[in-house]
Design an enzyme around this catalytic site. Structure first.
Site, short mmCIF file in Angstrom:
data_model
loop_
_atom_site.label_atom_id
_atom_site.label_comp_id
_atom_site.label_asym_id
_atom_site.label_seq_id
_atom_site.Cartn_x
_atom_site.Cartn_y
_atom_site.Cartn_z
N LYS A 123 2.28 1.64 -12.83
CA LYS A 123 1.90 3.00 -12.41
C LYS A 123 3.00 4.00 -12.67
O LYS A 123 2.73 5.16 -12.98
CB LYS A 123 1.49 3.01 -10.93
CG LYS A 123 0.10 2.45 -10.71
CD LYS A 123 -0.59 3.10 -9.52
CE LYS A 123 -2.05 2.67 -9.45
NZ LYS A 123 -2.70 3.04 -8.20
N LYS A 205 -7.21 -5.13 -17.51
CA LYS A 205 -8.30 -5.05 -16.53
C LYS A 205 -9.08 -3.74 -16.69
O LYS A 205 -8.51 -2.73 -17.13
CB LYS A 205 -7.78 -5.21 -15.10
CG LYS A 205 -7.06 -4.01 -14.57
CD LYS A 205 -6.97 -4.02 -13.04
CE LYS A 205 -6.34 -2.71 -12.59
NZ LYS A 205 -6.29 -2.45 -11.19
N LYS A 208 -10.48 2.57 -13.62
CA LYS A 208 -11.06 3.91 -13.69
C LYS A 208 -10.05 4.94 -14.18
O LYS A 208 -10.42 6.07 -14.48
CB LYS A 208 -11.69 4.31 -12.34
CG LYS A 208 -10.77 4.24 -11.16
CD LYS A 208 -11.55 4.27 -9.83
CE LYS A 208 -10.72 3.71 -8.71
NZ LYS A 208 -11.43 3.11 -7.63
P1 TYM Z 1 -8.56 -0.44 -5.81
O1 TYM Z 1 -9.12 0.79 -5.22
O2 TYM Z 1 -7.75 -0.32 -7.06
O3 TYM Z 1 -9.71 -1.49 -6.09
C1 TYM Z 1 -10.62 -1.91 -5.08
C2 TYM Z 1 -10.96 -3.38 -5.26
O4 TYM Z 1 -11.50 -3.60 -6.57
C3 TYM Z 1 -10.81 -4.68 -7.20
N1 TYM Z 1 -10.77 -4.42 -8.65
C4 TYM Z 1 -11.18 -5.31 -9.58
N2 TYM Z 1 -11.69 -6.53 -9.48
C5 TYM Z 1 -12.01 -7.16 -10.64
N3 TYM Z 1 -11.86 -6.61 -11.88
C6 TYM Z 1 -11.33 -5.38 -12.01
N4 TYM Z 1 -11.20 -4.84 -13.22
C7 TYM Z 1 -10.96 -4.66 -10.83
N5 TYM Z 1 -10.44 -3.42 -10.60
C8 TYM Z 1 -10.32 -3.30 -9.27
C9 TYM Z 1 -9.40 -4.64 -6.59
O5 TYM Z 1 -8.76 -5.87 -6.72
C10 TYM Z 1 -9.71 -4.27 -5.16
O6 TYM Z 1 -10.06 -5.44 -4.44
N6 TYM Z 1 -4.57 -1.48 -2.98
C11 TYM Z 1 -6.02 -1.58 -3.05
C12 TYM Z 1 -6.73 -0.89 -1.89
C13 TYM Z 1 -6.26 -1.33 -0.57
C14 TYM Z 1 -6.51 -2.60 0.04
C15 TYM Z 1 -5.87 -2.55 1.31
C16 TYM Z 1 -7.22 -3.73 -0.35
C17 TYM Z 1 -5.49 -0.61 0.29
N7 TYM Z 1 -5.26 -1.32 1.41
C18 TYM Z 1 -5.91 -3.64 2.17
C19 TYM Z 1 -7.26 -4.82 0.52
C20 TYM Z 1 -6.60 -4.76 1.76
C21 TYM Z 1 -6.48 -0.91 -4.33
O7 TYM Z 1 -5.83 -0.05 -4.88
O8 TYM Z 1 -7.73 -1.26 -4.71
#
Ligand code: TYM
Length: 340
Positions: A123, A205, A208
């Protein structure tokens, strides 16, 4: 005399916490890797799902857009079928315990640990003009999110594995200083689809934050979905085979098809044997539209009822705060703060 046997006490359900950032419309990767599991788990577990708006400001957000995307995310969580009575749905920023816990845990985490986080490296390369401290300490905020609720299980995609590991390390360290404060959580990953790849660069991966043609957004129209898959990268031979190393593009489309239809990889590959990449792309297009159309329809209905959405997030924050406060107070007391 017949003995009256009391009914067995209901077994206490295990707790789940997970979150998603409201930074844009979620992708098919978010849906397959995380969100649809949330729905599958709602009956077996005591679940909290959070819209991680505090996390999203680690990169610059336009205020009006952040507000709109946050509400849309809540409508989407309802549209994928999450029942707000069974699941606690809330905005992270509405539960101030998250920010407070994050500060406490900052003081129990080492710079060296944060330096190893690959997401920070990725990032900060992407946002070289805004390498802020929040981006660096992001995993600590996330650890607090999970630990506040004593979560046993955290359903996420594979990209969150490192964050989950650091959360476990922080919790174990804290517990060794002040016993029995936090539950040590486990990750929960889909068998298929825990890492959905980009349609244009299938060794990365699906994200967005990449150009539009790289991902399917949950709210994409059928025409857009068809166009994006038509342009998806495959390879120059024509055999449909699951081989992520040598055929990452084709294998990604096969995995998406598997995840969306629930069929096994063997069945899918044998159905498509002898056919061309065009047929594979048509099949994955049809499966995607079939899954997303009803979600989009329900999304529009929820978006038309702002009062209902507000009642869901207000009630969610109250329920979440009650639980979070218990853990925060316990941690603060153990550290030595005078109780409020
Ligand atoms: P975020 O918003 O990037 O993504 C949300 C969830 O989607 C999953 N994900 C994917 N899974 C499979 N293939 C992909 N290409 C893909 N892109 C995203 C992510 O693994 C995630 O599960 N840090 C986290 C948000 C968060 C969180 C938490 C999650 C904040 N606090 C506490 C669990 C527990 C995040 O940025 O997810």
């Amino acid at each position: 005399m017949t003995q009256i046997i009391p009914p067995a006490a209901p077994e206490k359900k295990q707790r789940i916490l997970s979150g998603i950032q409201p930074s844009g419309t979620p992708t098919l990767g978010n849906y397959i890797g995380a969100m649809r599991n949330w729905k599958l788990l709602e009956d077996q577990y005591d679940c909290l799902y959070m819209i991680a708006d505090l996390h999203s400001i680690t990169v610059r957000q336009e205020p009006a857009k952040l507000r709109a995307q946050s509400i849309q995310m809540l409508a989407l969580l309802l549209a994928i079928g999450l029942d707000p009575e069974k699941n606690v749905l809330f905005f992270q920023s509405h539960v101030p315990e998250h920010a407070e816990m994050s500060w406490l845990l900052n003081c129990y985490t080492y710079m060296g640990e944060m330096n190893r986080m690959t997401q920070f490296k990725d990032k900060s390369a992407k946002h070289a003009d805004n390498i802020n401290c929040g981006l660096f300490t992001y995993p600590i905020l996330m650890a607090g999110d999970i630990l506040l609720y004593q979560a046993n299980l955290v359903p996420v995609g594979h990209d969150q594995t490192q964050h989950l590991e650091i959360c476990r390390d922080i919790a174990a360290r804290f517990n060794s200083l002040y016993p029995n404060v936090f539950t040590i959580p486990e990750g929960y990953y889909s068998k298929v689809g825990a890492r959905v790849m980009s349609l244009q660069e299938p060794t990365r991966k699906m994200s967005k934050s990449d150009p539009e043609d790289c991902y399917i957004a949950i709210l994409d129209t059928p025409d857009v979905i068809r166009r994006k898959y038509r342009r998806a990268v495959t390879d120059s031979d024509s055999e449909i085979r699951f081989d992520p190393e040598n055929k990452p593009g084709v294998s990604n489309l096969l995995s998406i098809l598997c995840a969306l239809t629930g069929s096994s990889m063997d069945d899918i590959v044998s159905t498509l044997s002898g056919k061309g990449y065009g047929d594979l792309k048509n099949a994955v297009t049809d499966a995607t539209i079939e899954v997303l159309s009803p979600i989009q329809e329900r999304f529009n209905q929820y978006m038309a009822d702002k009062a209902y959405l507000e009642s869901v997030y207000r009630q969610g924050a109250e329920r979440a705060s009650r639980l979070a406060n218990r853990t925060l107070s316990k941690a603060m007391k153990k550290i030595g703060f005078i109780p409020r």
